[in-house]
Every structure is written in structure tokens, then in C-alpha cells.
Design a protein around this motif. Structure first.
Motif, short mmCIF file in Angstrom:
data_model
loop_
_atom_site.label_atom_id
_atom_site.label_comp_id
_atom_site.label_asym_id
_atom_site.label_seq_id
_atom_site.Cartn_x
_atom_site.Cartn_y
_atom_site.Cartn_z
N LEU A 179 0.83 -1.21 0.00
CA LEU A 179 0.00 0.00 0.00
C LEU A 179 0.87 1.26 0.00
N TYR A 180 1.90 1.26 0.84
CA TYR A 180 2.78 2.43 0.90
C TYR A 180 3.40 2.69 -0.48
N GLN A 181 3.90 1.63 -1.10
CA GLN A 181 4.54 1.78 -2.41
C GLN A 181 3.54 2.25 -3.46
N LEU A 182 2.34 1.68 -3.40
CA LEU A 182 1.31 2.02 -4.38
C LEU A 182 0.94 3.51 -4.29
N PHE A 183 0.65 3.97 -3.07
CA PHE A 183 0.21 5.36 -2.91
C PHE A 183 1.32 6.34 -3.32
N CYS A 184 2.54 6.06 -2.84
CA CYS A 184 3.66 6.98 -3.17
C CYS A 184 3.93 6.95 -4.68
N GLY A 185 3.90 5.75 -5.24
CA GLY A 185 4.17 5.61 -6.68
C GLY A 185 3.16 6.42 -7.49
N LEU A 186 1.87 6.30 -7.12
CA LEU A 186 0.83 7.03 -7.85
C LEU A 186 1.02 8.54 -7.69
N PHE A 312 0.03 7.75 3.34
CA PHE A 312 1.33 7.08 3.19
C PHE A 312 1.77 6.44 4.50
N SER A 313 1.28 6.99 5.62
CA SER A 313 1.73 6.51 6.94
C SER A 313 0.80 5.47 7.54
N LEU A 314 -0.49 5.56 7.19
CA LEU A 314 -1.45 4.63 7.79
C LEU A 314 -1.10 3.15 7.59
N PRO A 315 -0.48 2.77 6.44
CA PRO A 315 -0.12 1.34 6.31
C PRO A 315 0.83 0.87 7.40
N CYS A 316 1.46 1.79 8.12
CA CYS A 316 2.41 1.39 9.15
C CYS A 316 1.73 1.15 10.50
N GLY A 317 0.39 1.30 10.54
CA GLY A 317 -0.30 1.10 11.81
C GLY A 317 -0.03 2.26 12.76
#
Ligand code: NDP
Length: 369
Positions: A179-186, A312-317
């Protein structure tokens, strides 16, 4: 990694210097020769206008393709950046300091030689070094400000891709990392897709090029915006399906507001009669847009950006505050920037701005701020 080896890794290596200079050389060459829409910038104080060739997306895609080919042919390792993270950080930091000194000296000399471009100096050496002297310094026909921000955004993606390479290597790719990679990539691809919008942003039109911006573009953006990725490399997070869906919703809403608001302003500047959300725009004093996102808050684009940053941060819990560094930093930066932009607009637009503020009282978040 203990403190001793961390400090040791902060010493630039031959490889990190080569990596950085190859990257800059690629950007300079690709930026100069690849085709792209040429966008006129704002009119400068001496009446001239800079032109920006917006070929960032093509440069980025070609670079990723070349790197992919290099990895496939075993010419370069996909984890080369992630493996050299600290060394690259210190190399880029030292480079930023050196560049800023050169800019400072060049700015001081050009000030002495010519008065056609108003000297942007306070006379305070530290402040001039920090904030810069020249608004749009050029080097061999390259606009350095545009170049550095491009390098920073691309660097961020390259760091992320290298972190991803490490996950594949260790077979540790998790939904959080995905998810982090996807959001940042987009977000980064979107940035380059709409690169022409950058030419009218505060950094390009109003900020001088000093240490603050050089460091911000070259070091801060790539290395601190990727903190979540580094963090996820060494921390495991279990996400529920519901939290993943909620995370996607935060990203999508944030992205829509961020991109929608920036697009509306850009279209308005090009054609003040262009419809906003299907209706004729509400315009104040013939200059300021007061409908669409710009009729909800005076900087809805900042709100959208903050939501995207949060996604970007939420995937980290929520077990650690470290991955939340970026949204917290952005919140502080954008509140500060909004204040500075407000002061600039109040001076520039005078009573028209006052009327706009009366009509749209909220700065960033309606009913809160
Ligand atoms: P804006 O794009 O909001 O630009 C502000 C300028 O827009 C003003 O100075 C004024 O300039 C013009 N303007 C303001 N209100 C109106 C209006 N109602 N109608 C018409 N023109 C108006 O600010 P930034 O350049 O700071 O930000 C651009 C984007 O970049 C934002 O989405 C922001 O979130 C993002 N950003 C991201 C950062 C990050 O670290 N991730 C850092 C900084 C920004 P003019 O004189 O031309 O009229």
C-alpha cells in the motif's frame, strides 16, 4: 545497526558519489534532449520569462526502464540505493552544502555586476545563504530550481523502488509495504504527469534558491518522505481488511481534493471563464477564483495533500510515531506556508484579497482552521 556502524555508514563512499553524479548527469541530459511541452513561467522582475520543458514523466519512465534493464542484465543491483542509504544521504547532504555556497557566491557576484534583476538579499550573510539570493539561477541552460525539485521527487521513487527490491530479495513483501509503495508511486507519477502545474507554484515563482530549498529538494524529500518504507523494512504490521479499505479511501479523497484544487487554479489562470464543476466560475475582482475547491477553503489543495501524506503513513499502523513524521512535518510546513502565501496575496491583491477572505473565511479545513 549500532551507533558506531551507523556513524561509519554516514561517510560518503566512492559508490555513493558515483551514483549521485550519474543520476544528476542522466537528469541533465534527459531533461535537455527528451521532448516535452514547453511551458512559459511567470514574468520576472526584469520583464523576461523563463520557459520550462516539462519532460519529467518521460525522463522518469525512461530511467526506470533503463534501471530495470540494468537489473535484469545483472549490471546493477535493485537494492543498490537501499544498501547505500546512509552513504547516499551524507553524500547528498554535503553536495547540497557545496551547491549552496556556489549559488551564494554566484548570486553575490551577479548582484555586484548587474542591477537589472533586483537583488533578493537581506544583507545578512546567514539568512542570504539559507534563503538564497537568486530567484531562478541557471547553470548551462538548466533552471536549477526546477532541476532540483525534479531530482528530489525522482530520488524518492528510486529509493522506494530499491526498498521494494529489498523486500523481493528477502521475500518479505507485506500488504503494508504494498500500500505504501502504491500510494507513493501514484503520487509521484501524478506529480510528473502534471509537472507543468509546478511552474506556477510558490517554490518556483516566489522562493529563492538557497540552502533551505536545495536541502529540501535533494535531501529532505527523498530521504524523509521514504521513512515509512525504511521503517516497514524492519517492522512487521498486521493490517485488517477494513483498515486497508479505510486507508485507500483516505488516499483517494486526499488525492481528489489535492489534484482537483490544483487543477482548478491552473485552469482558471489559463482561462478565467472555464467552468468549475459545470458552472461558470465565481471570480473576485477579475483575479481570484472563489468557487469549486477555492470557494470551500483558501487552500483546499493543502488539505488534500495532508490527507495523501497521512495515507502514506497509515499502512504502518499506529504502534510507532516514526512513520508519521512526514504528515506531521507537512502539517507544520503547510500551515507556515499558508501564512506566508496569505501575506504575499494580501500585499499583491489588496482589497480583492480582503473580499475573498470575507467570502471564504476558512484557510485550510472548513469549520476548523
Ligand atoms: P498554491 O498552489 O496554493 O499557490 C498559491 C498561489 O496561488 C498564491 O500565491 C496566488 O498566486 C494563487 N492563488 C491563491 N488563491 C487563489 C485564488 N483563489 N484564485 C486564484 N489564484 C489564487 O501553493 P503552493 O505552491 O504552496 O502549493 C502547490 C501544491 O504543492 C499544493 O498542493 C501543496 O500541497 C503542494 N506542496 C507540497 C509540499 C510537500 O512537501 N509535499 C510542499 C509544498 C507544497 P498568484 O500570485 O499567482 O495569483
Amino acid at each position: 545497526m549500532d551507533l558506531n556502524s551507523t556513524l561509519h555508514a554516514l561517510i560518503p563512499t566512492y559508490d555513493s558519489v558515483i551514483l549521485l553524479f550519474v543520476f544528476f548527469a542522466y537528469l541533465a541530459i534527459a531533461g535537455s534532449i527528451l521532448p516535452g511541452k514547453v511551458i512559459p513561467g511567470v514574468v520576472l522582475s526584469d520583464g523576461t520569462r523563463l520557459h520550462y520543458r516539462c519532460n519529467g514523466l518521460l525522463s522518469l519512465l525512461l530511467l526506470v526502464m533503463l534501471l530495470g534493464l540494468g537489473v535484469w542484465m545483472n549490471f546493477v543491483s535493485s537494492t543498490v540505493i537501499a544498501d547505500q542509504g546512509l552513504e547516499l544521504l551524507s553524500t547528498t547532504f554535503i553536495f547540497s552544502i557545496l551547491v549552496t555556497f556556489v549559488l551564494f557566491i554566484a548570486g553575490s557576484n551577479s548582484r555586484a555586476r548587474s542591477s537589472s534583476l533586483k537583488p533578493h538579499t537581506t544583507g545578512n550573510l546567514v539568512q542570504d545563504w539559507w534563503l538564497g539570493i537568486q530567484l531562478n539561477p541557471q547553470f548551462m541552460g538548466i533552471d536549477l530550481k526546477f532541476f532540483f525539485v525534479r531530482a528530489g521527487m525522482m530520488g524518492w521513487l528510486l529509493i522506494n523502488l530499491s526498498i521494494l527490491g529489498k523486500c523481493f530479495q528477502d521475500a518479505t513483501l507485506s500488504p503494508s509495504m504494498f500500500l505504501y509503495q502504491l500510494f507513493c508511486g501514484l503520487y509521484i507519477l501524478d506529480y510528473f504527469f502534471y509537472e507543468e502545474y509546478m511552474t506556477s507554484t510558490w517554490d518556483i515563482i516566489a522562493e529563492r534558491l538557497g540552502f533551505m530549498l536545495v536541502f529540501g529538494d535533494l535531501v529532505w524529500i527523498p530521504f524523509t518522505f521514504s521513512i515509512q518504507g525504511w521503517w516497514l523494512l524492519v517492522n512487521k504490521v498486521e493490517l485488517t481488511k477494513a483498515s486497508m479499505v479505510a486507508n485507500c479511501i483516505v488516499f483517494l479523497i486526499g488525492y481528489r481534493v489535492f489534484r482537483g484544487a490544483n487543477k482548478q487554479k491552473h485552469m482558471f489562470k489559463k482561462n478565467p471563464k472555464a467552468p468549475i464543476w459545470g458552472s461558470p466560475p465565481k471570480v473576485i475582482g477579475g483575479k481570484l477564483l472563489a468557487s469549486g475547491y477555492w470557494g470551500i477553503a483558501r487552500h483546499s489543495n493543502y488539505l488534500g495533500d495532508l490527507l495523501v501524506a497521512l495515507s502514506f503513513s497509515l499502512p504502518c499502523g499506529i504502534s510507532s510515531p516514526i512513520p508519521y513524521f512526514y504528515p506531521i512535518y507537512l502539517l507544520i510546513l503547510l500551515i507556515w506556508r499558508e501564512r506566508r502565501d496569505e501575506a504575499r496575496c494580501a500585499t499583491k491583491y489588496k482589497e480583492v484579497w480582503a473580499e475573498y477572505c470575507k467570502l471564504v473565511p476558512w484557510r485550510i479545513l472548513p469549520y476548523v482552521y
